[in-house]
Motif scaffolding. Sequence first.
Motif, PDB file in Angstrom:
ATOM      1  N   ASP B  54       0.780  -1.217  -0.122  1.00 15.08           N
ATOM      2  CA  ASP B  54       0.083   0.046   0.052  1.00 15.08           C
ATOM      3  C   ASP B  54       1.054   1.091   0.137  1.00 15.08           C
ATOM      4  O   ASP B  54       1.693   1.279   0.937  1.00 15.08           O
ATOM      5  CB  ASP B  54      -0.961  -0.036   1.244  1.00 15.08           C
ATOM      6  CG  ASP B  54      -1.939   1.142   1.002  1.00 15.08           C
ATOM      7  OD1 ASP B  54      -2.974   0.670   0.579  1.00 15.08           O
ATOM      8  OD2 ASP B  54      -1.817   2.137   1.667  1.00 15.08           O
ATOM      9  N   THR B 300      -0.616  -6.164  -9.755  1.00 16.91           N
ATOM     10  CA  THR B 300      -1.822  -5.942  -9.923  1.00 16.91           C
ATOM     11  C   THR B 300      -2.392  -5.062  -9.006  1.00 16.91           C
ATOM     12  O   THR B 300      -2.167  -5.096  -7.736  1.00 16.91           O
ATOM     13  CB  THR B 300      -2.558  -7.391  -9.579  1.00 16.91           C
ATOM     14  OG1 THR B 300      -2.044  -8.226 -10.600  1.00 16.91           O
ATOM     15  CG2 THR B 300      -4.264  -7.182  -9.782  1.00 16.91           C
ATOM     16  N   ILE B 301      -3.054  -3.869  -9.479  1.00  9.47           N
ATOM     17  CA  ILE B 301      -3.735  -2.824  -8.529  1.00  9.47           C
ATOM     18  C   ILE B 301      -4.966  -3.353  -8.046  1.00  9.47           C
ATOM     19  O   ILE B 301      -5.916  -3.683  -8.692  1.00  9.47           O
ATOM     20  CB  ILE B 301      -3.713  -1.528  -9.409  1.00  9.47           C
ATOM     21  CG1 ILE B 301      -2.493  -1.302  -9.606  1.00  9.47           C
ATOM     22  CG2 ILE B 301      -4.122  -0.660  -8.490  1.00  9.47           C
ATOM     23  CD1 ILE B 301      -2.127   0.133 -10.596  1.00  9.47           C
ATOM     24  N   VAL B 302      -5.241  -3.492  -6.742  1.00  3.68           N
ATOM     25  CA  VAL B 302      -6.376  -3.952  -6.333  1.00  3.68           C
ATOM     26  C   VAL B 302      -7.277  -2.786  -5.645  1.00  3.68           C
ATOM     27  O   VAL B 302      -8.280  -2.876  -5.194  1.00  3.68           O
ATOM     28  CB  VAL B 302      -6.235  -5.010  -5.053  1.00  3.68           C
ATOM     29  CG1 VAL B 302      -5.834  -6.333  -5.832  1.00  3.68           C
ATOM     30  CG2 VAL B 302      -5.489  -4.522  -3.916  1.00  3.68           C
ATOM     31  N   ARG B 303      -6.636  -1.449  -5.284  1.00  2.00           N
ATOM     32  CA  ARG B 303      -7.183  -0.507  -4.863  1.00  2.00           C
ATOM     33  C   ARG B 303      -6.772   0.803  -5.308  1.00  2.00           C
ATOM     34  O   ARG B 303      -5.088   1.023  -5.155  1.00  2.00           O
ATOM     35  CB  ARG B 303      -7.212  -0.414  -3.275  1.00  2.00           C
ATOM     36  CG  ARG B 303      -7.963   1.017  -2.890  1.00  2.00           C
ATOM     37  CD  ARG B 303      -8.283   0.922  -1.542  1.00  2.00           C
ATOM     38  NE  ARG B 303      -6.901   0.542  -0.667  1.00  2.00           N
ATOM     39  CZ  ARG B 303      -6.902   0.326   0.525  1.00  2.00           C
ATOM     40  NH1 ARG B 303      -8.236   0.715   1.384  1.00  2.00           N
ATOM     41  NH2 ARG B 303      -6.059   0.134   1.331  1.00  2.00           N
ATOM     42  N   GLU B 305      -6.906   5.092  -5.131  1.00  2.00           N
ATOM     43  CA  GLU B 305      -7.897   6.221  -4.965  1.00  2.00           C
ATOM     44  C   GLU B 305      -7.193   7.453  -5.232  1.00  2.00           C
ATOM     45  O   GLU B 305      -5.782   7.792  -4.860  1.00  2.00           O
ATOM     46  CB  GLU B 305      -8.241   6.126  -3.296  1.00  2.00           C
ATOM     47  CG  GLU B 305      -9.185   4.776  -2.937  1.00  2.00           C
ATOM     48  CD  GLU B 305      -9.119   4.804  -1.409  1.00  2.00           C
ATOM     49  OE1 GLU B 305     -10.366   4.154  -1.116  1.00  2.00           O
ATOM     50  OE2 GLU B 305      -8.436   5.280  -0.863  1.00  2.00           O
ATOM     51  N   ASN B 369     -12.591   6.824  -6.184  1.00  2.00           N
ATOM     52  CA  ASN B 369     -11.935   5.375  -6.550  1.00  2.00           C
ATOM     53  C   ASN B 369     -11.864   5.534  -8.022  1.00  2.00           C
ATOM     54  O   ASN B 369     -12.490   5.600  -8.754  1.00  2.00           O
ATOM     55  CB  ASN B 369     -13.348   4.633  -6.416  1.00  2.00           C
ATOM     56  CG  ASN B 369     -12.982   3.278  -6.577  1.00  2.00           C
ATOM     57  OD1 ASN B 369     -11.946   2.941  -7.254  1.00  2.00           O
ATOM     58  ND2 ASN B 369     -13.618   2.161  -6.207  1.00  2.00           N
ATOM     59  N   LEU B 371      -9.867   2.941  -9.422  1.00  2.00           N
ATOM     60  CA  LEU B 371      -9.430   1.614  -9.633  1.00  2.00           C
ATOM     61  C   LEU B 371      -9.235   1.216 -10.935  1.00  2.00           C
ATOM     62  O   LEU B 371      -8.429   0.648 -11.507  1.00  2.00           O
ATOM     63  CB  LEU B 371      -9.858   0.557  -8.647  1.00  2.00           C
ATOM     64  CG  LEU B 371      -9.784  -0.836  -8.829  1.00  2.00           C
ATOM     65  CD1 LEU B 371      -8.402  -1.098  -8.556  1.00  2.00           C
ATOM     66  CD2 LEU B 371     -10.718  -1.637  -8.020  1.00  2.00           C
ATOM     67  N   ARG B 375      -6.215   0.485 -13.607  1.00  2.00           N
ATOM     68  CA  ARG B 375      -6.053  -0.914 -14.004  1.00  2.00           C
ATOM     69  C   ARG B 375      -5.808  -0.714 -15.359  1.00  2.00           C
ATOM     70  O   ARG B 375      -5.436  -1.724 -16.046  1.00  2.00           O
ATOM     71  CB  ARG B 375      -6.990  -2.078 -13.377  1.00  2.00           C
ATOM     72  CG  ARG B 375      -6.986  -1.943 -12.099  1.00  2.00           C
ATOM     73  CD  ARG B 375      -7.868  -3.010 -11.468  1.00  2.00           C
ATOM     74  NE  ARG B 375      -7.752  -4.411 -11.812  1.00  2.00           N
ATOM     75  CZ  ARG B 375      -8.063  -5.319 -10.962  1.00  2.00           C
ATOM     76  NH1 ARG B 375      -8.746  -5.120  -9.862  1.00  2.00           N
ATOM     77  NH2 ARG B 375      -7.636  -6.423 -11.089  1.00  2.00           N
ATOM     78  N   ARG B 418      -3.317   6.933  -3.871  1.00  2.00           N
ATOM     79  CA  ARG B 418      -3.244   5.793  -2.910  1.00  2.00           C
ATOM     80  C   ARG B 418      -3.534   4.528  -3.753  1.00  2.00           C
ATOM     81  O   ARG B 418      -4.597   4.467  -4.077  1.00  2.00           O
ATOM     82  CB  ARG B 418      -4.287   5.988  -1.774  1.00  2.00           C
ATOM     83  CG  ARG B 418      -3.732   4.811  -0.582  1.00  2.00           C
ATOM     84  CD  ARG B 418      -4.958   4.728   0.250  1.00  2.00           C
ATOM     85  NE  ARG B 418      -4.798   3.573   1.247  1.00  2.00           N
ATOM     86  CZ  ARG B 418      -5.448   3.323   2.281  1.00  2.00           C
ATOM     87  NH1 ARG B 418      -6.546   3.934   2.436  1.00  2.00           N
ATOM     88  NH2 ARG B 418      -5.128   2.528   3.134  1.00  2.00           N
ATOM     89  N   THR B 420      -3.071   0.385  -3.833  1.00  2.00           N
ATOM     90  CA  THR B 420      -2.850  -1.097  -3.092  1.00  2.00           C
ATOM     91  C   THR B 420      -2.697  -1.763  -4.022  1.00  2.00           C
ATOM     92  O   THR B 420      -3.338  -2.043  -4.991  1.00  2.00           O
ATOM     93  CB  THR B 420      -3.806  -1.279  -2.153  1.00  2.00           C
ATOM     94  OG1 THR B 420      -4.392  -0.339  -1.156  1.00  2.00           O
ATOM     95  CG2 THR B 420      -3.720  -2.729  -1.339  1.00  2.00           C
TER      96      THR B 420
END
Lengths: 389, 430
Positions: B54, B300-303, B305, B369, B371, B375, B418, B420
């Motif tokens: 993160d 792999t981006i999971v979050r 912001e 968001n 995300l 991606r 940000r 993750t």
Amino acid sequence: MTSLSTFPGSRRVVAAACVALLLGTAGVVQAQGTLSGLGFGYPVGGLSTRAAGTAGAFGEFDALSPINPASIGGLPRTVLSAQAEPEYRRLSINGRSERTTVQRIPLLTVAVPAGKGLAVSLAASSLLDRSFTTITTGSANLNGVTVPTTDRLDMRGAIGDLRAAIGWQANSRLRVGVAGHVMTGEHVGARERTFADTLRFGGVIDSSRATYFGTALSVGGELRVLPNLSAHASYRMGNDFDSRIRDTVRATGGVPNRLGLALRYDGIAGSTFAVGMEQVSWSDMGSMGSERVKAYDAQNVFAGAEVVGPRLRGVPVLVRAGYARNQLPFATTGGAQVRETRWSTGLGLPVAREAASIDLSLQRASRSASGQAASESAWLFGIGLQIRP
Amino acid sequence: MSEQSRWSWARWRAPLVATAAILLSVAAAACTENLDGGVACPSLCPSQDEPFRDTTFDAVVLDTSLAGYPTLGLSSTLLLANRPDTLVTRAVLRFDQLATSYQPNGTGALDSITTVDSVYIVLPLDTTGRRGSTPVTLELFDVDTTASDSVASVVRSLFRSDRRIGSLTLTPTATGDSLRIPVARAVLEGKIASRSRFRVGLQISGGSGQLRVRAFQLGAGAPTLRYDPRTDTLYRPIILGTNTSISNTTTDVLLSYQVYALTELGSVGVTAGTLVVGGYPAHRSYLRFNVPLRITDSSTIVRAELLLTQTRSRFGNANDSVALIPLVPTTTDSISNLRRVLDLAAEGAFASVDTAALVPSDSGLRRLNVLALARTWRTLPLNVPRAVAFRIGLEGAQPAELRFFSSEAAAGLRPRLRITYLPRADFVLP
């Protein structure tokens, strides 16, 4: 380089067999990573259906099993063989159990007599079968926040043994042979992690692929020490065994050395009895995996018999039975070696007099490891077709 | 029946058993494979659990706000407001080609219009934009001139009492979905007689109020001019949509001058260290990021912001929530004109980037968001800047703005990303 492929789905077994035969290789159709499938996978054994019907006791002198190259010496007719061997597996742990079904095409063989007691053979068999899917639920800690997850790991692949052998029958008492092996294959993994909170978090889909390549040389001999008693021995000497990821060698080990010994007794008309043992130094592969897996050497012992049974269209049916105690090569670090016992039976059915036959085998395997709560049992059905044109 | 042909179990036993065994084996070999497991995990599933990473960082390498949205005359709605403390706007409708003839009943021939009756400007309204519960006057002015009327100051000067050609007193919140504003007959008769243009200016006066007019529908101007070609009631009214004629110009320009707004009093615009989305005239904000390839390409981006620190806005409807709509720039770096970049940007919805609802008078950290956008960065060529832009909902049709601290603000207030992510791992080896 030809690599062993996986064929997902049993309905493609026939097609897979045809393709594999054309490629001169055997397709390994799945297995799983449970108690028996840890590490680089389950050692399928490379046995013909006939030898499987005796729990492997006939492997040292069975011409269709690519183990002892001496076994093809003096072969009178060309033989083509293909077989399928599905496994129905049940894993139990802490009062819970699950069933899985694995499809395999463990062996394809062509053996051709070359005159003057010589014969050559090409065979493709499974060395290690590593295919499984695990679906688990858990959680991920994301910067101090615990988020529920569902994880799915699909692993498919196998390492195969491509063998070219030549055998020679020197006289009625002695046969010898030599063979070269290429061990090749691949593992393809796909990992998916999905989060319960799909609005804020996206799932993870990742894949990874490794290929393997190694070589080995094997020699074997068969000596008839008494009129009805023969001794068989073979030794496979492994060379380097590389695992590659994206064309880069990530680890190097060795193709496991193998020593096999067997005694065969034909003193009773219409019957054959055999006992044998083998030692496989799977620890040669220990450096190829991670620290999470430990490779053990295996000592396996076998006993089996084949007797003439009832006649079918004037040709006798062969009835087989056997017993084996095996040690499996891989375990988790700190875990004990997995042991396997097998009871087997089988039939050899003539189809077209001398021109073709079908072998059937049925094996019951039980696997466990000391200190492990998990245990495993399996039924293995084998069906093999031999054509002698 | 002969002895040979009689059925005998002893004779058929072996073939039947063999056939049954073969069929059983074939059936077993043909069973559907099922590899799904997991009951023995984690004890028998040793795997390399790579931890999620993160990171929050100042990823913005360029951020700016662009003014002048929507492009003149190309907003589907048009705000007509008289809110002296906030927003004062005027509107211009052009009817450059008037119908000057009609067909008298029963003759089949055309006759020139010499007199008209029941002259109205009809304005379709978006009733969600009404504001003001006290009566106001909606005034019409003749804003046709031979001077250069593409200059706003020239047009503004024509909103004077001697050019007033009609009016309607109304209470904004009590209006229906359209307004009919009467126009002096003599004015239109004069325009028709002289074959001149009819250009109408609208403004609200006599109180505070606001109307949202539907400016365009289906690509054509929505306000209409209606008049009867004779004074008797036997003739259907002539209905004309907005139109204009400007020599040597493009269709876009012609469209933009059919219906457009003039701003007398609007928002203050961009101040130092801020990004503005919305306002009147509206702004759009553009942010370009520099994200390490190890995150976009090797993980792999999971979050993801976008952290924006909102600062309070007092302009317009500051307490009503408004939509912050993302735009996804997709042009390569060969286009350096940011206005052009935003013109070619895709709506965020096409990239599954959600709209956020914010209140202009609020302040504090906002987590947007992005995300789905982040991606997509892995799939973009390297010469496509990783960027996002924002526009406000009802852009140009509502007096509201969102203000955020820009990358020129103090360190703790700047836009940040940000992310993750999970680094790719070669997990295939056991």
